[in-house]
Write a protein that holds these residues in place. Sequence first.
Motif, short mmCIF file in Angstrom:
data_model
loop_
_atom_site.label_atom_id
_atom_site.label_comp_id
_atom_site.label_asym_id
_atom_site.label_seq_id
_atom_site.Cartn_x
_atom_site.Cartn_y
_atom_site.Cartn_z
N LEU A 2 0.83 -1.20 0.00
CA LEU A 2 0.00 0.00 0.00
C LEU A 2 0.87 1.25 0.00
O LEU A 2 1.92 1.29 0.62
N ASP A 25 -11.26 5.71 -2.16
CA ASP A 25 -10.70 4.54 -1.46
C ASP A 25 -11.19 4.51 0.00
O ASP A 25 -10.41 4.68 0.93
N GLU A 27 -12.06 2.23 2.05
CA GLU A 27 -11.58 1.15 2.94
C GLU A 27 -10.07 1.10 3.07
O GLU A 27 -9.53 0.22 3.72
N GLY A 28 -9.37 2.04 2.46
CA GLY A 28 -7.92 2.10 2.59
C GLY A 28 -7.18 0.98 1.86
O GLY A 28 -6.13 0.56 2.30
N ARG A 29 -7.71 0.53 0.76
CA ARG A 29 -7.05 -0.54 -0.01
C ARG A 29 -5.96 0.00 -0.94
O ARG A 29 -5.06 -0.74 -1.32
N ARG A 30 -6.08 1.23 -1.31
CA ARG A 30 -5.08 1.86 -2.20
C ARG A 30 -4.04 2.63 -1.38
O ARG A 30 -2.85 2.55 -1.64
N SER A 32 -2.67 3.49 2.44
CA SER A 32 -2.68 3.06 3.84
C SER A 32 -3.08 4.19 4.78
O SER A 32 -3.73 3.96 5.79
#
Length: 93
Positions: A2, A25, A27-30, A32
């Motif tokens: 990430l 983003d 959910e913070g997938r791309r 951090s």
Amino acid sequence: MLAELLVIGTSGLAKEAAQLARDIDPEGRRWSRISYVSERRGTERPKLPFGELRYADEDLPGLSGPFDVVIGIGLPEVRRRVAERLGKCPQCR
């Protein structure tokens, strides 16, 4: 791995960029985390919407990435100077 999103600036456009990034983003997938970068150290607003003030301009050359960077500055001449400096930052993309 990430990336951390660096938002250059701390004013209105920077906050809007951070909000848009979190909308993209949620959910913070791309990214951090979202970190703001101020012009100089000592700025007294560590907590900003969707992220925190973690760095000053002088910190950028010493950071290890990966980083994605967005310039949250509205003045065209200042944006251009910032973009030129960031072009010399190999870990910033």
